[in-house]
Design a protein around this motif. Structure first.
Motif, PDB file in Angstrom:
ATOM      1  N   GLY A   1       0.832  -1.199   0.000  1.00 28.82           N
ATOM      2  CA  GLY A   1       0.000   0.000   0.000  1.00 28.82           C
ATOM      3  C   GLY A   1       0.870   1.253   0.000  1.00 28.82           C
ATOM      4  N   ILE A   2       0.334   2.365  -0.459  1.00 27.28           N
ATOM      5  CA  ILE A   2       1.039   3.657  -0.515  1.00 27.28           C
ATOM      6  C   ILE A   2       0.751   4.445   0.762  1.00 27.28           C
ATOM      7  N   MET A   3       1.841   5.014   1.380  1.00 24.30           N
ATOM      8  CA  MET A   3       1.643   5.869   2.565  1.00 24.30           C
ATOM      9  C   MET A   3       0.936   7.145   2.135  1.00 24.30           C
ATOM     10  N   GLU A   4      -0.106   7.553   2.843  1.00 29.04           N
ATOM     11  CA  GLU A   4      -0.873   8.734   2.477  1.00 29.04           C
ATOM     12  C   GLU A   4      -0.174  10.027   2.949  1.00 29.04           C
ATOM     13  N   PHE A   5       0.689   9.905   3.962  1.00 30.69           N
ATOM     14  CA  PHE A   5       1.443  11.091   4.428  1.00 30.69           C
ATOM     15  C   PHE A   5       2.701  10.601   5.136  1.00 30.69           C
TER      16      PHE A   5
ATOM     17  N   ASN B   1       7.448   7.630  10.763  1.00 26.34           N
ATOM     18  CA  ASN B   1       7.070   8.095   9.419  1.00 26.34           C
ATOM     19  C   ASN B   1       8.030   9.148   8.892  1.00 26.34           C
ATOM     20  N   ASP B   2       9.329   8.906   9.101  1.00 25.16           N
ATOM     21  CA  ASP B   2      10.315   9.856   8.618  1.00 25.16           C
ATOM     22  C   ASP B   2      10.613   9.660   7.138  1.00 25.16           C
ATOM     23  N   PHE B   3      10.253   8.566   6.555  1.00 21.42           N
ATOM     24  CA  PHE B   3      10.512   8.285   5.149  1.00 21.42           C
ATOM     25  C   PHE B   3       9.202   7.857   4.476  1.00 21.42           C
ATOM     26  N   TRP B   4       9.040   8.330   3.223  1.00 21.47           N
ATOM     27  CA  TRP B   4       7.871   7.899   2.430  1.00 21.47           C
ATOM     28  C   TRP B   4       8.278   6.682   1.610  1.00 21.47           C
TER      29      TRP B   4
ATOM     30  N   ASN C   1      15.370  20.764   2.423  1.00 20.05           N
ATOM     31  CA  ASN C   1      14.061  20.287   2.851  1.00 20.05           C
ATOM     32  C   ASN C   1      12.979  20.914   1.988  1.00 20.05           C
ATOM     33  N   MET C   2      12.121  20.035   1.483  1.00 19.71           N
ATOM     34  CA  MET C   2      11.010  20.538   0.688  1.00 19.71           C
ATOM     35  C   MET C   2       9.867  20.925   1.628  1.00 19.71           C
ATOM     36  N   PRO C   3       9.063  21.908   1.190  1.00 18.93           N
ATOM     37  CA  PRO C   3       8.007  22.409   2.071  1.00 18.93           C
ATOM     38  C   PRO C   3       6.851  21.402   2.219  1.00 18.93           C
ATOM     39  N   SER C   4       6.081  21.641   3.309  1.00 16.47           N
ATOM     40  CA  SER C   4       4.852  20.858   3.472  1.00 16.47           C
ATOM     41  C   SER C   4       3.948  21.112   2.290  1.00 16.47           C
ATOM     42  N   ASP C   5       3.473  20.028   1.689  1.00 17.31           N
ATOM     43  CA  ASP C   5       2.633  20.196   0.488  1.00 17.31           C
ATOM     44  C   ASP C   5       2.178  18.792   0.026  1.00 17.31           C
ATOM     45  N   ASP C   6       1.313  18.795  -0.993  1.00 18.11           N
ATOM     46  CA  ASP C   6       0.933  17.533  -1.622  1.00 18.11           C
ATOM     47  C   ASP C   6       1.907  17.250  -2.750  1.00 18.11           C
ATOM     48  N   TYR C   7       2.332  15.981  -2.871  1.00 16.88           N
ATOM     49  CA  TYR C   7       3.262  15.548  -3.900  1.00 16.88           C
ATOM     50  C   TYR C   7       2.638  14.370  -4.660  1.00 16.88           C
ATOM     51  N   TRP C   8       3.110  14.160  -5.845  1.00 13.82           N
ATOM     52  CA  TRP C   8       2.572  13.095  -6.730  1.00 13.82           C
ATOM     53  C   TRP C   8       3.574  11.958  -6.842  1.00 13.82           C
TER      54      TRP C   8
ATOM     55  N   GLY D   1       4.740  -4.957 -13.804  1.00 12.56           N
ATOM     56  CA  GLY D   1       4.708  -3.933 -14.844  1.00 12.56           C
ATOM     57  C   GLY D   1       3.521  -3.015 -14.746  1.00 12.56           C
ATOM     58  N   ILE D   2       2.691  -3.210 -13.716  1.00 15.68           N
ATOM     59  CA  ILE D   2       1.506  -2.372 -13.542  1.00 15.68           C
ATOM     60  C   ILE D   2       1.933  -1.007 -13.012  1.00 15.68           C
ATOM     61  N   ILE D   3       1.367   0.083 -13.558  1.00 16.42           N
ATOM     62  CA  ILE D   3       1.671   1.455 -13.155  1.00 16.42           C
ATOM     63  C   ILE D   3       0.526   1.978 -12.310  1.00 16.42           C
ATOM     64  N   LYS D   4       0.852   2.532 -11.154  1.00 14.78           N
ATOM     65  CA  LYS D   4      -0.124   3.189 -10.305  1.00 14.78           C
ATOM     66  C   LYS D   4       0.360   4.611 -10.020  1.00 14.78           C
ATOM     67  N   THR D   5      -0.604   5.576  -9.990  1.00 14.21           N
ATOM     68  CA  THR D   5      -0.279   6.983  -9.704  1.00 14.21           C
ATOM     69  C   THR D   5      -1.215   7.509  -8.644  1.00 14.21           C
ATOM     70  N   GLY D   6      -0.813   8.582  -7.983  1.00 15.94           N
ATOM     71  CA  GLY D   6      -1.635   9.194  -6.952  1.00 15.94           C
ATOM     72  C   GLY D   6      -0.855  10.278  -6.220  1.00 15.94           C
ATOM     73  N   SER D   7      -1.398  10.707  -5.092  1.00  8.03           N
ATOM     74  CA  SER D   7      -0.752  11.793  -4.349  1.00  8.03           C
ATOM     75  C   SER D   7      -0.612  11.430  -2.890  1.00  8.03           C
ATOM     76  N   PHE D   8       0.291  12.122  -2.181  1.00  8.01           N
ATOM     77  CA  PHE D   8       0.445  11.946  -0.746  1.00  8.01           C
ATOM     78  C   PHE D   8       0.873  13.307  -0.172  1.00  8.01           C
ATOM     79  N   THR D   9       0.898  13.403   1.137  1.00  5.82           N
ATOM     80  CA  THR D   9       1.154  14.707   1.784  1.00  5.82           C
ATOM     81  C   THR D   9       2.434  14.640   2.612  1.00  5.82           C
ATOM     82  N   LEU D  10       3.254  15.702   2.449  1.00  6.40           N
ATOM     83  CA  LEU D  10       4.435  15.890   3.297  1.00  6.40           C
ATOM     84  C   LEU D  10       4.044  16.897   4.355  1.00  6.40           C
ATOM     85  N   LYS D  11       4.188  16.484   5.648  1.00 11.33           N
ATOM     86  CA  LYS D  11       3.852  17.373   6.761  1.00 11.33           C
ATOM     87  C   LYS D  11       5.105  17.643   7.582  1.00 11.33           C
ATOM     88  N   ARG D  12       5.278  18.940   7.976  1.00  5.10           N
ATOM     89  CA  ARG D  12       6.430  19.283   8.818  1.00  5.10           C
ATOM     90  C   ARG D  12       5.943  19.869  10.114  1.00  5.10           C
TER      91      ARG D  12
END
Length: 862
Positions: free
Chosen positions: A777-781, A790-793, A836-843, A851-862
């Protein structure tokens, strides 16, 4: 009349109409019955196989002499007579496909000679070829097969000629007293057609013949019919008169309707005063084939057995197909097998003032129209084509339902012991079946001909004392000298080898010019077997009623006297008083519950139908071992092989030395060791007493499951399905995370990404198998603040060995690639080029192993 001739005529009157000559019948496909037993029973030694016609004859004592299908004659040893062998080139001119292909008549003055009359089937395709051999078509052209019956040909099914009526003479002194046709006396033709008619000469006869005693009592009329004429041939002490008495009567059967118009029986009444004829059809068209439904009929005639004349035709029924015909023994009822809307047996009352309207339906037979034949026992038997039995009219002298027609063996029908009936049954001289005078005292109007005695060694036969009458008594076919009164006293030596059966006959001549009357009786002397009191054992459980198998009483009795158990009728009673009064009998059953705690049963044993013994059977019940007799199912875990498990029928604390054991494996110990699936039974018997119980163990195999796990990974739905290998033998249940709370379903749904332990448990206790799996599963934040949480995505649900091959890429909202790494790396720490990148949503973009491709977004919180 000289003395020699008078003596010969006397022999004729005794033998020609004596008991026994119609006692053995052969017919159908190797079928036969004998009336030498009561009731009649099957014969399985016959060699004859015929679709229709047949005839047989026995001597006065019921010993078989010969039988025929109209082409071949077999002797009493079931061997073909040398001069009557169809496929040997010496055959007779009959046809097994003729309704009455043969009829055997004794010679009046020579007990060794017999006339064998044969009737051919008048086939139109033989007529087409006349005078040459058929078959031929309507233009006279030879054809290889008969067109109306598939694959019938010459000589297998027909000799190709229409031979009409013939007779041959058998001399029983030939061929070592087995009999044979006299050379030069085979196939003597009798003319039953108009020699000047160019069409009649092609067909010559129909398929009908019967015989009956002449009024002078010392002759026989042999009667046949063709078109609208009856031909009656007289046989007397001088032999056969080849010039017949002709009678022209209705109906006229047109020559163009043969061959199918030839089908159907002709019968004389036992008294010789009536004839009955069945015509299958009157509208057969040989060009178009089997168009012969309906338009047949049944006719009744008067017959003058002094002159041979036939007169007074009465049509009983028309517009039907008719085949079988017969009279009742007293000559007052006529019967025919007829098809109109269905196959039936009809009856007419000849004593009625309106005979045709006296019609009664005796049975809806569900059969083709087949033969009816009166038997020596006064019953009429009915051939059931394709069946292993004969139907029977039990009371043919009665009217309607009182005749009691049945096809049930238990009600009088005759089982043929695997042999098959077809259309026909053998005809005889009908006078053999005339009603006899009573020589056995009876309380009713029935004539009793079977007498069975028990422990009685003398008996009296008698008839009315009529002034001026002559009485002639015979025993087993031999005249008893000096016995000329109306009473005959018979006796038997008490030391004889019982049972003893003797056949007696009385002929009474009133000396008025009328035919003598005769009566017969079979007297059987029996001795009652010496039965003794006995015991009947059973086993019972403590506190329950004893159950006895009463059928074993019959077995014990048969061993006492060594007789066939079928000859024992056994009746059981609870008390001597009940037995004496023959009241309240007990049903003979295999599970008689002794709920009255009876100590004995009283048994009335009847043998030979007349002998009775009253004996006592003590009832003895022994206590059974205390064993649960229900089937017990045990599981053998294959992981334990080759170790064994022990099975025993005993409870703990039972003494195994008290019992005997017999296992289905052959072992005789109190317990056995097994390591394979199967059913193992053991009989546990009290030592020294035949009192046992059976215990059965059912061993089933099971094992720890071998399984795989299938993960369904969708963005918002994740599940796993546990698939047990089909080769695993157990019955299983399932759990995840911990070996508890097992469920029947093998599917677990709505799971979070993560690592799971999967458990499969054998319900029979053979163990638990387990696996560890990951649900990705993909970490949401994530929060890269250095607190260790949760120091690493990264991907969730990865196993420690990280066997997957996954590529992960992270983009900012402007599509700039921040980082790329694999599942084997630690993950993204939220920096780009060390900043350090700012808190924001990333893709993210993830390429999975497949070979299956999945895309989506998650949040970086500081």
């Amino acid at each position: 009349m000289n003395k020699i001739l008078a003596f010969l005529i006397c022999i004729f009157s005794v033998s020609l109409y004596a008991q026994g000559q119609a006692d053995n019948w052969y017919f159908g496909n190797n079928a036969g019955i004998t009336f030498n037993t009561n009731p009649p029973s099957a014969l399985i030694n016959g060699q004859l196989s015929t679709n229709e016609g047949c005839s047989s004859i026995s001597d006065v004592n019921g010993n078989l002499l010969m039988y025929t299908d109209g082409r071949t004659i077999w002797n009493r040893n079931h061997q073909i007579m040398p001069n009557a062998n169809y496929f040997g080139g010496t055959g007779l001119n009959g046809d097994p496909s003729s309704t009455s292909s043969g009829l055997i008549v004794p010679h009046p003055t020579n007990p060794n000679l017999y006339f064998v009359f044969t009737v051919d089937e008048p086939h139109h395709e033989n007529a087409n070829a006349y005078p040459n051999q058929g078959p031929a078509d309507a233009n006279g052209n030879s054809i290889p097969f008969y067109t109306d019956v598939t694959s019938h040909s010459v000589p297998q099914d027909d000799d190709g000629y229409n031979n009409g009526l013939n007779y041959s003479i058998v001399d029983m002194s030939l061929n070592a007293d087995l009999g044979d046709v006299i050379p030069g006396e085979r196939n003597n033709e009798l003319i039953t057609y108009d020699l000047t008619d160019s069409e009649e000469i092609k067909y010559k006869a129909s398929e009908k013949i019967t015989a009956v005693r002449g009024r002078d009592c010392n002759s026989v009329w042999v009667i046949t019919q063709f078109r609208n004429k009856f031909y009656a041939f007289l046989i007397d002490q001088f032999g056969i008169d080849k010039t017949p008495v002709e009678s022209t009567v209705q109906p006229l059967i047109e020559i163009t309707n043969y061959r199918r118009a030839a089908l159907g029986y002709l019968k004389a009444s036992p008294q010789g005063d009536k004839l009955l004829i069945a015509h299958n059809t009157t509208n057969y068209n040989p060009i178009n084939g089997n168009q012969d439904f309906g338009e047949g009929n049944v006719y009744l005639y008067d017959f003058d057995n002094l002159t041979g004349q036939v007169s007074n035709p009465i049509q009983l029924i028309d517009d039907v197909n008719a085949y079988g015909a017969e009279f009742s023994q007293d000559g007052t009822k006529a019967y025919a097998t007829v098809s109109d809307t269905a196959a039936k047996i009809y009856q007419w009352n000849i004593d009625s003032s309106d005979i045709p309207n006296s019609i009664e339906t005796i049975a809806n037979t569900g059969q083709y129209n087949t033969a009816l034949q009166l038997g020596p026992d006064g019953k009429i038997y009915h051939s059931l084509i394709g069946s292993f039995k004969l139907g029977v009219i039990n009371n043919p002298n009665k009217i309607g339902a009182a005749t009691n027609y049945t096809q049930n063996i238990s009600e009088g029908a005759i089982a043929l012991n695997g042999r098959i009936a077809t259309f026909g049954l053998p005809p005889f001289i009908q006078s053999l079946f005339s009603k006899r005078i009573p020589i056995v005292e009876a309380d009713n109007e029935e004539v009793i001909e079977q007498v069975s005695l028990c422990d009685t060694y003398s008996y009296q036969l008698s008839y009315e004392d009529i002034p001026g009458a002559t009485y002639t008594w015979s025993k087993d076919g031999i005249v008893l000298p000096g016995e000329t009164g109306h009473i005959l006293n018979i006796s038997q030596n008490p030391t004889a080898d019982f049972p003893v059966e003797q056949n007696y006959r009385l002929e009474v001549d009133l000396n008025t010019g009328d035919c003598p009357s005769f009566g017969i009786a079979t007297v059987t002397f029996n001795q009652s077997p010496a039965f003794e009191d006995d015991e009947l054992f059973t086993c019972k459980e403590e506190g329950s009623d004893a159950v006895f198998d009463l059928t074993k009483i019959r077995e014990k009795l048969s061993k006492q006297v060594q007789i066939n158990t079928d000859e024992i009728d056994v009746k059981l009673y609870r008390s001597m008083a009940d037995a004496a009064s023959e009241t309240n009998p007990i049903q003979v059953t295999s599970n008689f519950v002794n709920n009255q705690n009876l100590t004995s049963l009283f048994v009335d044993v009847s043998t030979f139908g007349v002998c009775h013994n009253l004996i006592e059977f003590e009832l003895i019940a022994k206590a059974l071992p205390d064993i649960n007799t229900g089937d017990e199912t045990l599981i053998y875990c294959l992981e334990e092989f080759p170790n064994t498990i022990e099975i025993s029928p005993l409870n703990s604390g039972d003494d195994p030395l008290v019992y005997d054991y017999l296992w289905s494996t052959g072992d005789t110990s109190s317990q056995i060791s097994v390591n394979a699936a199967g059913q193992y039974s053991v009989d546990v018997n009290i030592k020294g007493i035949n009192c046992s119980l059976r215990k059965t163990f059912i061993i089933n195999e099971s094992e720890i499951a071998s399984f795989s796990v299938e993960v369904e990974d969708k963005t918002n739905y994740k599940s796993i399905q546990i698939n047990v290998d089909p080769s695993s033998l157990g019955d299983y249940e399932y759990a995840i995370e911990e070996p508890a709370n097992f469920q029947e379903s093998n599917t677990f749904e709505n799971l979070n990404p993560g690592i799971y332990d999967v458990f499969v448990r054998d319900k029979f206790g053979c163990g638990i198998s387990e696996k560890t799996i990951g649900v990705l599963g993909i970490m949401e934040f994530f929060t890269p603040n250095g607190d260790g949480i949760n120091d690493f995505w990264q991907m969730n649900g990865q196993l420690e060995n990280k066997e997957e091959d996954i590529l992960l890429q992270v983009y900012d909202r402007y599509g700039k690639l921040m980082t790329s790494f694999t599942n084997k790396d630690k993950g993204w720490n939220g920096t780009y080029n060390g900043r350090n990148m700012p808190s924001d949503d990333y893709w993210y973009r993830v390429r999975l192993t497949e070979g299956i491709i999945k895309t989506g977004s998650f949040t970086l919180k500081r």
